[in-house]
Write an enzyme that holds these catalytic residues in place. Structure first.
Site, PDB file in Angstrom:
ATOM      1  N   ARG A  14      29.190  53.722  45.388  1.00  0.00           N
ATOM      2  CA  ARG A  14      29.297  53.519  43.945  1.00  0.00           C
ATOM      3  C   ARG A  14      28.046  52.856  43.393  1.00  0.00           C
ATOM      4  O   ARG A  14      27.673  53.083  42.240  1.00  0.00           O
ATOM      5  CB  ARG A  14      30.539  52.677  43.624  1.00  0.00           C
ATOM      6  N   TYR A  59      26.027  53.873  40.141  1.00  0.00           N
ATOM      7  CA  TYR A  59      25.727  52.956  39.054  1.00  0.00           C
ATOM      8  C   TYR A  59      24.245  52.969  38.705  1.00  0.00           C
ATOM      9  O   TYR A  59      23.859  52.975  37.529  1.00  0.00           O
ATOM     10  CB  TYR A  59      26.140  51.532  39.433  1.00  0.00           C
ATOM     11  N   TYR A 102      34.788  51.678  28.897  1.00  0.00           N
ATOM     12  CA  TYR A 102      36.206  51.343  28.878  1.00  0.00           C
ATOM     13  C   TYR A 102      36.383  49.828  28.813  1.00  0.00           C
ATOM     14  O   TYR A 102      35.681  49.071  29.487  1.00  0.00           O
ATOM     15  CB  TYR A 102      36.831  51.906  30.152  1.00  0.00           C
ATOM     16  N   HIS A 117      36.061  46.132  27.991  1.00  0.00           N
ATOM     17  CA  HIS A 117      34.937  45.273  27.588  1.00  0.00           C
ATOM     18  C   HIS A 117      33.727  45.651  28.430  1.00  0.00           C
ATOM     19  O   HIS A 117      33.827  45.710  29.657  1.00  0.00           O
ATOM     20  CB  HIS A 117      35.308  43.808  27.820  1.00  0.00           C
ATOM     21  N   VAL A 157      32.842  43.162  31.418  1.00  0.00           N
ATOM     22  CA  VAL A 157      33.870  42.711  32.356  1.00  0.00           C
ATOM     23  C   VAL A 157      34.058  43.755  33.458  1.00  0.00           C
ATOM     24  O   VAL A 157      34.466  44.884  33.175  1.00  0.00           O
ATOM     25  CB  VAL A 157      35.206  42.453  31.636  1.00  0.00           C
ATOM     26  N   GLN A 212      41.182  45.000  40.688  1.00  0.00           N
ATOM     27  CA  GLN A 212      40.873  46.160  41.530  1.00  0.00           C
ATOM     28  C   GLN A 212      41.560  46.050  42.893  1.00  0.00           C
ATOM     29  O   GLN A 212      40.975  46.313  43.948  1.00  0.00           O
ATOM     30  CB  GLN A 212      39.357  46.314  41.692  1.00  0.00           C
ATOM     31  N   ALA A 247      47.209  47.913  32.397  1.00  0.00           N
ATOM     32  CA  ALA A 247      47.286  48.037  30.949  1.00  0.00           C
ATOM     33  C   ALA A 247      47.511  49.486  30.552  1.00  0.00           C
ATOM     34  O   ALA A 247      47.109  50.416  31.250  1.00  0.00           O
ATOM     35  CB  ALA A 247      46.003  47.513  30.304  1.00  0.00           C
TER      36      ALA A 247
END
Length: 263
Positions: free
Chosen positions: A69, A73, A95, A97, A100, A169, A210
């Protein structure tokens, strides 16, 4: 530093819930940008962002199963900076904030500023904000500790069991390679064993996620800690561990303050 470079970068958050959490400032950055790079939770939210600007480019293709990853990135950052260097007003729409659990916005802004380009971040509603509202938790009541789940496993932390513990996570718990999008029962059992140093195995915990759509309900599955390895988890799920004991008063400090108040 060249203060007259034409390119610029703004990284904004679109919030957690489709259409409901976008701030006016974030919307303005998206609409006024020359190019928008988007990294959000699902295709529906990505399509919603596309309606705000004629040049919206998804960062999702940088993800590849089996590839680190971190490599993904870095590719995202470079794609954004290439357009900034070309003199364009660039907006990164992320997605929740953008600051964060989001390495890309922080690194992109740091790089842009280091090269003399104006760059800023606009806050958004994060999963943490939704967690407090959905679960009815006031972090100021007993305190709240937040850690990324794998980091929590790899480092010794001083856990306050009189406060809330939030592990982000949790579906990726124990992945040191940064190449996977989930881990299995064995990795989660290691997490449970670490937590068992502080909490009883029958302590009730919650798996939280969420909601991204107004018509959906957030996830708040309760289970005992020992059952966690067998739970169905995604990278978006969060482990919430309620306090296991009452706060212990510091009588020496209370006495000192009482003496000061009486003086």
């Amino acid at each position: 530093m060249d203060e007259h470079k034409a390119g610029s970068l703004a990284c904004v958050g679109v919030g957690m819930m489709l259409g409901a959490h976008l701030t006016p400032r974030a919307r303005s950055h998206i609409q006024q940008a020359d190019v928008v790079f988007v990294l959000v939770a699902d295709a529906l939210m990505e399509e919603w962002v596309r309606r705000m600007n004629p040049d919206v480019r998804s960062l999702q293709p940088f993800y590849r199963e089996g590839s680190s990853r971190m490599r993904s990135y870095r590719g995202m950052v470079e794609a954004m900076l290439a357009e900034v260097r070309a003199g364009k007003r660039v907006c990164g729409a992320f997605y929740g904030h953008p600051g964060v659990f989001a390495w890309v916005p922080h690194k992109a802004i740091e790089t842009a500023r280091g090269e003399g380009y104006p760059a800023r971040m606009e806050g958004g509603i994060s999963a943490e904000d939704c967690l407090y509202a959905d679960l009815g938790i006031d972090p100021g009541k007993t305190g709240c500790q937040h850690y990324e789940a794998t980091q929590f496993m790899l480092y010794r932390r001083r856990v306050d069991t009189a406060a809330w513990l939030v592990l982000w996570q949790v579906g990726l718990a124990g992945d040191r390679s940064l190449k996977h999008f989930s881990t299995g029962d064995a990795h989660r059992q290691v997490l449970v064993d670490v937590l068992a140093e502080h909490y009883p195995l029958d302590h009730e915990v919650l798996v939280y996620r969420a909601s991204s759509l107004a018509v959906d309900r957030f996830r708040a599955d309760r289970m005992v800690l020992a059952a966690l390895p067998h739970a169905v988890l995604t990278p978006s799920d969060t482990l919430v561990v309620p306090p296991a004991m009452a706060m212990e008063k510091n009588e020496a400090v209370i006495a000192r303050l009482a003496a000061l108040d009486a003086a």
